[in-house]
Design an enzyme around this catalytic site. Structure first.
Site, PDB file in Angstrom:
ATOM      1  N   ARG A 191       0.789  -1.174  -0.082  1.00 17.40           N
ATOM      2  CA  ARG A 191       0.028  -0.013   0.093  1.00 17.40           C
ATOM      3  C   ARG A 191       0.917   1.309  -0.033  1.00 17.40           C
ATOM      4  NH1 ARG A 191      -4.771   2.510  -0.875  1.00 17.40           N
ATOM      5  NH2 ARG A 191      -4.472   4.389   0.337  1.00 17.40           N
ATOM      6  N   HIS A 234       0.913   4.185  -2.723  1.00 13.71           N
ATOM      7  CA  HIS A 234       0.923   5.466  -2.472  1.00 13.71           C
ATOM      8  C   HIS A 234       2.049   6.653  -2.868  1.00 13.71           C
ATOM      9  CE1 HIS A 234      -0.733   8.303   1.006  1.00 13.71           C
ATOM     10  NE2 HIS A 234       0.418   9.018   0.375  1.00 13.71           N
ATOM     11  N   VAL A 256       1.565   9.453  -5.832  1.00 15.23           N
ATOM     12  CA  VAL A 256       1.673  10.824  -5.403  1.00 15.23           C
ATOM     13  C   VAL A 256       2.906  11.322  -5.572  1.00 15.23           C
ATOM     14  CG1 VAL A 256       1.431  12.359  -3.375  1.00 15.23           C
ATOM     15  CG2 VAL A 256      -0.061  10.521  -3.520  1.00 15.23           C
ATOM     16  N   GLY A 270       5.053  10.731  -8.203  1.00 18.53           N
ATOM     17  CA  GLY A 270       5.893   9.621  -8.666  1.00 18.53           C
ATOM     18  C   GLY A 270       6.528   8.751  -7.543  1.00 18.53           C
ATOM     19  N   ASP A 325       9.126   8.619  -5.481  1.00 15.56           N
ATOM     20  CA  ASP A 325      10.256   9.276  -4.881  1.00 15.56           C
ATOM     21  C   ASP A 325      10.415   9.272  -3.452  1.00 15.56           C
ATOM     22  OD1 ASP A 325       8.271  10.587  -4.159  1.00 15.56           O
ATOM     23  OD2 ASP A 325       8.738  12.779  -5.010  1.00 15.56           O
ATOM     24  N   SER A 341       8.480  10.114  -1.213  1.00 14.09           N
ATOM     25  CA  SER A 341       7.961  11.224  -0.328  1.00 14.09           C
ATOM     26  C   SER A 341       6.905  10.921   0.623  1.00 14.09           C
ATOM     27  CB  SER A 341       7.266  12.148  -1.284  1.00 14.09           C
ATOM     28  OG  SER A 341       6.189  11.404  -2.015  1.00 14.09           O
ATOM     29  N   ASN A 357      -4.328   8.808   5.983  1.00 18.36           N
ATOM     30  CA  ASN A 357      -3.094   8.440   6.677  1.00 18.36           C
ATOM     31  C   ASN A 357      -3.404   7.071   7.691  1.00 18.36           C
ATOM     32  OD1 ASN A 357      -4.938   9.463   8.686  1.00 18.36           O
ATOM     33  ND2 ASN A 357      -3.461  11.273   9.226  1.00 18.36           N
ATOM     34  N   PRO A 389      -6.499   7.701  -5.775  1.00 22.91           N
ATOM     35  CA  PRO A 389      -7.781   7.392  -6.294  1.00 22.91           C
ATOM     36  C   PRO A 389      -8.600   7.111  -4.796  1.00 22.91           C
ATOM     37  CG  PRO A 389      -6.343   5.761  -6.643  1.00 22.91           C
ATOM     38  CD  PRO A 389      -5.451   6.849  -6.515  1.00 22.91           C
ATOM     39  N   HIS A 410      -5.389  -5.929  -3.263  1.00 23.69           N
ATOM     40  CA  HIS A 410      -6.354  -5.841  -2.266  1.00 23.69           C
ATOM     41  C   HIS A 410      -6.588  -7.424  -2.061  1.00 23.69           C
ATOM     42  CE1 HIS A 410      -8.274  -1.559  -3.271  1.00 23.69           C
ATOM     43  NE2 HIS A 410      -7.248  -1.774  -2.509  1.00 23.69           N
ATOM     44  N   THR A 411      -6.031  -8.207  -2.331  1.00 23.52           N
ATOM     45  CA  THR A 411      -5.915  -9.620  -1.928  1.00 23.52           C
ATOM     46  C   THR A 411      -5.322  -9.721  -0.350  1.00 23.52           C
ATOM     47  OG1 THR A 411      -5.373 -11.931  -2.259  1.00 23.52           O
ATOM     48  CG2 THR A 411      -3.556 -10.135  -3.229  1.00 23.52           C
ATOM     49  N   ASP A 431     -10.024  -9.546   1.729  1.00 19.60           N
ATOM     50  CA  ASP A 431     -10.650 -10.883   1.141  1.00 19.60           C
ATOM     51  C   ASP A 431     -10.596 -11.939   2.257  1.00 19.60           C
ATOM     52  OD1 ASP A 431      -8.135 -12.148   1.171  1.00 19.60           O
ATOM     53  OD2 ASP A 431      -8.234 -12.141  -1.062  1.00 19.60           O
ATOM     54  N   ASP A 463      -3.496 -14.209  -3.382  1.00 21.97           N
ATOM     55  CA  ASP A 463      -3.803 -15.086  -4.415  1.00 21.97           C
ATOM     56  C   ASP A 463      -4.963 -14.411  -4.948  1.00 21.97           C
ATOM     57  OD1 ASP A 463      -5.909 -14.736  -2.411  1.00 21.97           O
ATOM     58  OD2 ASP A 463      -5.814 -16.432  -1.288  1.00 21.97           O
TER      59      ASP A 463
HETATM   60  C1  LIG Z   1      -4.594  11.786   9.981  1.00 26.78           C
HETATM   61  O1  LIG Z   1      -4.985  12.948   9.058  1.00 26.78           O
HETATM   62  C2  LIG Z   1      -6.111  13.649   9.767  1.00 26.78           C
HETATM   63  C3  LIG Z   1      -6.654  14.470   8.714  1.00 26.78           C
HETATM   64  O2  LIG Z   1      -5.720  15.147   7.978  1.00 26.78           O
HETATM   65  C4  LIG Z   1      -5.491  14.438  10.971  1.00 26.78           C
HETATM   66  O3  LIG Z   1      -6.380  15.359  11.496  1.00 26.78           O
HETATM   67  C5  LIG Z   1      -4.845  13.247  11.930  1.00 26.78           C
HETATM   68  O4  LIG Z   1      -4.138  13.874  13.043  1.00 26.78           O
HETATM   69  C6  LIG Z   1      -4.031  12.338  10.988  1.00 26.78           C
HETATM   70  N1  LIG Z   1      -3.712  11.182  12.148  1.00 26.78           N
HETATM   71  C7  LIG Z   1      -2.271  11.094  12.097  1.00 26.78           C
HETATM   72  C8  LIG Z   1      -2.267   9.656  13.235  1.00 26.78           C
HETATM   73  O5  LIG Z   1      -1.390  11.382  11.733  1.00 26.78           O
END
Ligand SMILES: *[C@@H]1O[C@H](CO)[C@@H](O)[C@H](O)[C@H]1NC(C)=O
Ligand SMILES: *[C@@H]1O[C@H](CO)[C@@H](O)[C@H](O)[C@H]1NC(C)=O
Ligand SMILES: *[C@@H]1O[C@H](CO)[C@@H](O)[C@H](O)[C@H]1NC(C)=O
Ligand SMILES: *[C@@H]1O[C@H](CO)[C@@H](O)[C@H](O)[C@H]1NC(C)=O
Length: 317
Positions: free
Chosen positions: A59, A63, A67, A69, A71, A73, A91, A158, A188-189, A241, A248
């Site tokens: 994941r 992510h 976002v 590319g 890199d 980030s 998050n 998305p 998503h398996t 799943d 799988d």
């Molecule tokens: C997750 O994002 C929300 C909304 O942007 C924020 O209020 C919250 O503090 C963040 N949680 C963590 C654990 O960073």
């Protein structure tokens, strides 16, 4: 005129892609030949105590690449009031940063300042899949780490509520096709989702139906028990799943029965072209594995604006 122009443009375009994105499977052959085995060891160690690490790593890589590319980030920590990408809206679904930290620490001992955090994440995601029983592949390497990470940018991911046209647009903006969409959704398996990501499908879906009609009714009833309308259980949710730690093709079998959690999953059976691919992957796991590996290489080659090799994946040099 048009007939000659089109092939010429496509040649120029493919040259541009190659030049701007010179990744190679042997990138660390001279500078850090042990790089991959060190990363694999860190992932292996993590899985022993943390069965959710593979889903989290996969994941996290997705992510990262979607976002700005691939890199690294997504790995940067927030600094004071400047919230980083990892603390942006979705998050709660990200964790297992410690696996990347452990791999980085071991790599810095062996070959300091050589292996980028973005590459560590790409290799760790591949290992996460392979160690969960999925396919393996050669990961092209040579990404650089970026210096920008904004909470805001996570809104470019998305959403789980997306329909097929929104998904197609999000993927095509990143050079990924409908086939890539269907194959990569198979990620998503692995994993788990909090109620918030599918709550819209099981309560007050529309003015004529409480539940999304594309969802299997008994499946919907079981989800409504786990996730009541006024849910008070903090981390309530469901596995994506029935075999959330095995890579799988169960995910595709469930899709065909209306037993997927997200609208963005069920959307894959909304058009005949994508539905045919779902049916193929549900029947032939090998075809899914092959397509997944191919699409992962494509996704993990989305060019970022990286410029450095971070010493610590959580902070800029
Ligand atoms: C997750 O994002 C929300 C909304 O942007 C924020 O209020 C919250 O503090 C963040 N949680 C963590 C654990 O960073
Ligand atoms: C993103 O951040 C910019 C400035 O940093 C701000 O103007 C904008 O409203 C934010 N967008 C969203 C969707 O939060
Ligand atoms: C998907 O959602 C968008 C935005 O709500 C809408 O404009 C579009 O018509 C929808 N497409 C399909 C195929 O439902
Ligand atoms: C339900 O909503 C649709 C629009 O989404 C509307 O056209 C229809 O009249 C509504 N039906 C009832 C019974 O409120």
């Amino acid at each position: 005129m048009a007939a000659t122009l089109v092939p010429l443009l496509s040649v120029i375009f493919s040259l541009f892609i190659q030049n701007s994105n010179a990744l190679s499977a042997n990138y660390y052959l001279q500078t850090c030949p042990q790089a991959e085995s060190i990363i694999t060891k860190a992932v292996r160690r993590a899985i022993i105590n943390d069965k959710t690490a593979p889903a989290a790593l996969l994941r996290m890589h997705f992510h990262d690449c979607f976002v700005t590319g691939c890199d690294g980030s997504v790995l940067l920590d927030s600094k004071g009031k400047k919230k980083a990408e990892k603390d942006g809206p979705p998050n709660i679904s990200l964790h297992a940063y410690y696996v990347i930290d452990n791999a980085k620490r071991d790599l810095e001992k062996m070959c300091p300042g050589v292996v980028s955090c973005a590459d560590i994440l790409a290799v760790a995601a591949r290992d996460a899949v392979a160690l969960s029983g999925g396919p393996t592949w050669d990961v092209p390497k040579g990404r650089k780490d970026g210096r920008v990470s904004r909470a805001n940018d996570s809104l470019q991911l998305p959403f789980p509520t997306f329909n097929i046209s929104q998904l197609q647009q999000s993927f095509s903006q990143r050079g990924l096709s409908l086939d890539d969409l269907v194959a990569l959704s198979g990620g998503h398996t692995l994993g788990f989702s909090h109620c918030s990501s599918f709550q819209n499908r099981i309560h007050k879906f529309s003015n004529v139906s409480d539940v999304d009609p594309s969802m299997n009714p008994s499946f919907a009833a079981s989800l409504r028990q786990i996730c009541p309308m006024h849910n008070k259980v903090k981390n309530a949710g469901a596995n994506l799943d029935f075999s959330p730690t095995a890579f799988d093709n169960t995910y595709y079998k469930l899709l065909l029965k209306g037993k997927s959690l997200f609208s963005s999953d069920q959307a894959l059976v909304a058009t005949s072209r994508t539905k045919a691919l779902v049916a193929k992957f549900a029947t032939y796991e090998k075809d899914f594995f092959h397509a997944f590996a191919k699409s992962m290489i494509k996704m993990s080659s989305i060019n970022g604006a990286g410029t450095e090799i971070r010493f610590n994946c959580r902070s800029l040099n």
